[in-house]
Each structure stands twice: as C-alpha cells, then as structure tokens.
Design an enzyme around this catalytic site. Sequence first.
Site, PDB file in Angstrom:
ATOM      1  N   LYS A 129       0.865  -1.191   0.000  1.00 14.36           N
ATOM      2  CA  LYS A 129       0.000   0.000   0.000  1.00 14.36           C
ATOM      3  C   LYS A 129       0.891   1.228   0.000  1.00 14.36           C
ATOM      4  CE  LYS A 129      -4.387   1.227   0.240  1.00 14.36           C
ATOM      5  NZ  LYS A 129      -5.604   0.601  -0.299  1.00 14.36           N
ATOM      6  N   ASP A 169      -7.057   4.656  -4.338  1.00 17.38           N
ATOM      7  CA  ASP A 169      -7.681   4.530  -3.015  1.00 17.38           C
ATOM      8  C   ASP A 169      -8.286   5.912  -2.746  1.00 17.38           C
ATOM      9  OD1 ASP A 169      -7.774   2.605  -0.498  1.00 17.38           O
ATOM     10  OD2 ASP A 169      -7.286   4.568   0.324  1.00 17.38           O
TER      11      ASP A 169
HETATM   12  P1  NDP Z   1     -12.884   8.296  -2.302  1.00 14.24           P
HETATM   13  O1  NDP Z   1     -11.827   9.288  -2.106  1.00 14.24           O
HETATM   14  O2  NDP Z   1     -13.467   8.094  -3.653  1.00 14.24           O
HETATM   15  O3  NDP Z   1     -14.100   8.589  -1.310  1.00 14.24           O
HETATM   16  C1  NDP Z   1     -13.938   8.643   0.063  1.00 14.24           C
HETATM   17  C2  NDP Z   1     -15.267   9.104   0.648  1.00 14.24           C
HETATM   18  O4  NDP Z   1     -15.214   8.964   2.067  1.00 14.24           O
HETATM   19  C3  NDP Z   1     -15.569  10.552   0.359  1.00 14.24           C
HETATM   20  O5  NDP Z   1     -16.945  10.726   0.248  1.00 14.24           O
HETATM   21  C4  NDP Z   1     -15.031  11.242   1.623  1.00 14.24           C
HETATM   22  O6  NDP Z   1     -15.638  12.491   1.916  1.00 14.24           O
HETATM   23  C5  NDP Z   1     -15.449  10.240   2.662  1.00 14.24           C
HETATM   24  N1  NDP Z   1     -14.635  10.413   3.859  1.00 14.24           N
HETATM   25  C6  NDP Z   1     -13.289  10.399   3.955  1.00 14.24           C
HETATM   26  N2  NDP Z   1     -12.906  10.624   5.206  1.00 14.24           N
HETATM   27  C7  NDP Z   1     -14.052  10.794   5.911  1.00 14.24           C
HETATM   28  C8  NDP Z   1     -14.343  11.044   7.261  1.00 14.24           C
HETATM   29  N3  NDP Z   1     -13.355  11.201   8.159  1.00 14.24           N
HETATM   30  N4  NDP Z   1     -15.646  11.136   7.636  1.00 14.24           N
HETATM   31  C9  NDP Z   1     -16.650  10.978   6.727  1.00 14.24           C
HETATM   32  N5  NDP Z   1     -16.437  10.755   5.433  1.00 14.24           N
HETATM   33  C10 NDP Z   1     -15.164  10.650   5.038  1.00 14.24           C
HETATM   34  O7  NDP Z   1     -12.302   6.904  -1.739  1.00 14.24           O
HETATM   35  P2  NDP Z   1     -12.782   5.422  -2.039  1.00 14.24           P
HETATM   36  O8  NDP Z   1     -14.247   5.392  -2.195  1.00 14.24           O
HETATM   37  O9  NDP Z   1     -11.913   4.871  -3.100  1.00 14.24           O
HETATM   38  O10 NDP Z   1     -12.351   4.683  -0.693  1.00 14.24           O
HETATM   39  C11 NDP Z   1     -13.218   4.595   0.436  1.00 14.24           C
HETATM   40  C12 NDP Z   1     -12.748   3.480   1.346  1.00 14.24           C
HETATM   41  O11 NDP Z   1     -12.758   2.240   0.629  1.00 14.24           O
HETATM   42  C13 NDP Z   1     -11.341   3.609   1.910  1.00 14.24           C
HETATM   43  O12 NDP Z   1     -11.302   3.040   3.193  1.00 14.24           O
HETATM   44  C14 NDP Z   1     -10.519   2.760   0.962  1.00 14.24           C
HETATM   45  O13 NDP Z   1      -9.319   2.309   1.555  1.00 14.24           O
HETATM   46  C15 NDP Z   1     -11.482   1.617   0.733  1.00 14.24           C
HETATM   47  N6  NDP Z   1     -11.234   0.823  -0.464  1.00 14.24           N
HETATM   48  C16 NDP Z   1     -11.231   1.403  -1.703  1.00 14.24           C
HETATM   49  C17 NDP Z   1     -11.021   0.644  -2.820  1.00 14.24           C
HETATM   50  C18 NDP Z   1     -11.144   1.200  -4.193  1.00 14.24           C
HETATM   51  O14 NDP Z   1     -11.125   0.420  -5.149  1.00 14.24           O
HETATM   52  N7  NDP Z   1     -11.292   2.490  -4.371  1.00 14.24           N
HETATM   53  C19 NDP Z   1     -10.701  -0.802  -2.709  1.00 14.24           C
HETATM   54  C20 NDP Z   1     -10.844  -1.332  -1.382  1.00 14.24           C
HETATM   55  C21 NDP Z   1     -11.060  -0.529  -0.311  1.00 14.24           C
HETATM   56  P3  NDP Z   1     -14.796  13.848   1.719  1.00 14.24           P
HETATM   57  O15 NDP Z   1     -14.822  14.064   0.234  1.00 14.24           O
HETATM   58  O16 NDP Z   1     -15.556  14.838   2.490  1.00 14.24           O
HETATM   59  O17 NDP Z   1     -13.408  13.606   2.261  1.00 14.24           O
END
Ligand code: NDP
Length: 448
Positions: A129, A169
């Site tokens: 990672k 991510d």
């Molecule tokens: P994105 O950046 O696309 O989206 C993240 C989302 O989570 C945004 O809406 C963001 O809001 C919100 N968020 C982040 N921090 C917080 C917080 N402290 N409180 C509330 N909302 C929050 O990321 P992904 O969708 O790609 O990833 C989301 C999760 O999934 C992570 O844990 C990642 O590790 C996991 N994951 C992702 C994969 C992928 O293929 N993308 C694969 C496997 C796991 P804001 O814009 O306000 O920050």
Amino acid sequence: MSALDPVLQPHYETVLARNPGEQEFHQAVLEVLESLGPVVRKHRHYVDEAVIERLCEPERQLLFRVPWTDDQGRVQINRAFRVEFNSALGPYKGGLRFHPSVYLGIVKFLGFEQIFKNALTGMPIGGGKGGSDFDPKGKSDAEVMRFCQSMMTELYRHLGEYTDVPAGDIGVGGREIGYLFGQYKRITNRYESGVLTGKGLAYGGSQVRTEATGYGTVFFTEEMLKARGQSLSGRRVVVSGSGNVAIYAAQKAAALGAHVVACSDSSGYVVDEDGLDVDLLKQVKEVERQRISAYADQRRAATFVAGGSVWDVRCEVALPCATQNELDTDAARTLLANGVVAVAEGANMPCTPGATRIFREGAVLFAPGKAANAGGVATSALEMQQNASRDSWSFAHTEERLRDIMVGVHERCATAADEYGTPGDYVSGANISSFIQVADAMLSLGVV
Ligand code: NDP
C-alpha cells in the site's frame, strides 16, 4: 468473542514496541491475531517458525520527499510512502491514498490488511500500500498532475508488473492514475500496462474496475443474507461516504432491489427517502467534485444534515464505505436498536473494534473489509490479466468474474469459520483462511 491467545500475546507486544505511535497498524494486527488462537493451538509450527513475526514486519518500506510547484509558482513539499508488505503470493498489490491524514501507520495498516484481502481473492497477488499526505481537494488539475509526476519520478524505480503494482484509493481516482501512468511510461520508455491498475478504458483499463469495490461489497452482502435464507431485495440500506466505493455500492444495492436512502461525506449526510439518485450523485461528486450538500440542493426529496452521523438514519443493511474508524460504538448501538441485520465494510476498517464487537455479539451479519471490499483488488488482478494477454473483456463477462470471485471469498470465509469452531463469524473466517494460505506459502519459500 475471541481474545488474544496467550501464545500470541508476546508477538503483539513486539509489534507495539517496534512500531510506536502507529495506532491503526496496531489495531489491524490485533484484529488478525485475535482470530488465530485456534489455528496456532492446532498448528504450533506457525509460531515456532516465526511466521507471525515475519508477517508483521514489512519486506520493504519506502518514504520519500515529493517536491512540486503550485499554480502560484510556490514550491510545495509532501511526503510519500510505499510499504511493500508481503510478496509470498505474488507481486505487491494495493492502492495509493492521497489524504492529509496519511502517515506511515495508516499505510502499514492498509498494507497489512491487503495481504489477507488479496489472499482471500484466490489470485496470485501479494500485499502492499502507499500514498501521500497530499490533499487533492481544492487543487487544480495542473497541480494534481505536477504532484503525480513528481511522486512517480521517485516511485517508478520500485514498481514493475512483476514487482509492485499500485492502484487507487481515497483521493486517487482515474485522473491521478492517468497522470501517474503517463509519467511512468515517459521515464521508463515502456508501455507496461500492467504496472498500475484503475487505468482509463482508453489506455488499458478494465471494464468494471471503477465499480468493482462497491459492487463486490454488495455481492458479498447478498451472499451473507442468502446463507440465512434472506436477500437484499426490499431492504432499507444506508451507505457512508460518497466516493468511488459508496457510489457503486449504492448503485448495485438499488439494482438488486434495495432502497438506498442515505450517504455522506466528511461535512455531513443526505437523506433521500425516494431512494438515492445515483446518476445525480455521480454528477455532483465525480464530475463537479462538489460537497454532498450540493446533491440536496438539486433534489426536492433530499435533506442535508450538516455534521452528525449518517448511522442515525434507520436501516436494515449498513455499508460503511468512507474511511477507517468512522463507525464507533455509539453508532453501532444505534444501528442495532434500529434493527440492522447486516453490516459490510466497503471501506478498510471503518468499524472501531468496539463497534465490531457489538455487531458480532448482537448476531448481526458482519463482513470485515478484507473480505467485503476484496472485489476492487480482484478486478485489478483481472485488469493485469487482460494487460498481460493484450485482451479486453466485456462489461458483462468481467462483472460475472467479479461475482464468482466474491462468491468464492464468501465460501472461503464461511468454510474456515466452520472448520475452526466459529460458524457464521466472517471475521474469524476471513483471518484464518487467508492467514493459512499466506503462512504456508511463506514457509515453502524458506527464510527470505
Ligand atoms: P474516495 O476518495 O473516492 O471517497 C472517500 C469518501 O469517504 C468521500 O466521500 C469522503 O468524503 C469520505 N470520507 C473520507 N474521510 C471521511 C471522514 N473522516 N468522515 C466521513 N467521510 C469521510 O475513496 P474510495 O471510495 O476509493 O475509498 C473509500 C474506502 O474504501 C477507503 O477506506 C478505501 O481504503 C477503501 N477501499 C477502496 C477501494 C477502491 O477500489 N477504491 C478498494 C478497497 C477498499 P470527503 O470528500 O468529504 O473527504
């Protein structure tokens, strides 16, 4: 609920001592070790041959400076990381995260989780990672490009389709992967498609990769419900986050007949009793890159709640898809009181240990992230397969492969849980099944 076996206690204490201040990494290690008591009691050689210590120590950790110039011509400095954790099963594989909260402990927790997640997919990929404390929010495309190019100027020498293959991510989507791949290609003078996944469809990306993590989480949820003779159809669902994972989890849940009523970002949440309009959500978040409140501004049925917890919204199925430790014990109690029947972690470690305990003790179906969100990396491996054979598959074929993989992940978890005396416990099942696979491979490869 499983506690840490006395045989494993010293190993956990060593992890604490060797990695001070890395709270998220400690949490991820403890969660795995707590499941392994029955395994080490039955197979003592995993302890005697130091497999646990080896697994908890990354094979390689990279930390480097990323200098870049902003639109005003000022020099900015960020810090970047790549933790190449374990390559027993294949090349290091795992995403890059761009978020101000990123430090070594976050990258190590994510890399550690990735080892087991990747094993659960049944595909030949090791765990790694990376990321940076760079915040893409509010930056221009040109600034993001200059940052990505500078980061890749150091990172490229550590990558390779048989060595280390990053993906996206939090904060790293199609735009960032494009800039990273462009710089890799330029520096190496090689069109090595399989060195990064999550690429655009125009230059070697795979159908379904964008959707894969969210879709996979929902497929896993459907499998858990099916095992109890139930289904998602007609269920009230809440998703947290509104990024890549959240959007496509909402889309697939709705396609399977669920009623998805809420999602969030770090500024608050929206409730839409008519059912989330996923096209509008994509427009607001992916195209316009706005805050979630803009969704409510454009839809009469929706209300925006500033701050607060999306888990206050009543649901039967909860899909935390935002970030680590976003769902705490208070939220878990609220969900339980509101009649939640299934929780699947679309994000990595979104439930605190206390929240996880409440769900498991409350007989709620609970899918840990390393199982529930494995569809993303699995589809990345499918992207690598297509790149290696210079082929590209249809959406329908790739989605079918993803679905089969998620059915396989569910099966592996359920079988290991049964075999080691914790039927229906997907946390134990996921940890045990993947640990045994990785540990056996490590032992076969000798002391390396
Ligand atoms: P994105 O950046 O696309 O989206 C993240 C989302 O989570 C945004 O809406 C963001 O809001 C919100 N968020 C982040 N921090 C917080 C917080 N402290 N409180 C509330 N909302 C929050 O990321 P992904 O969708 O790609 O990833 C989301 C999760 O999934 C992570 O844990 C990642 O590790 C996991 N994951 C992702 C994969 C992928 O293929 N993308 C694969 C496997 C796991 P804001 O814009 O306000 O920050």
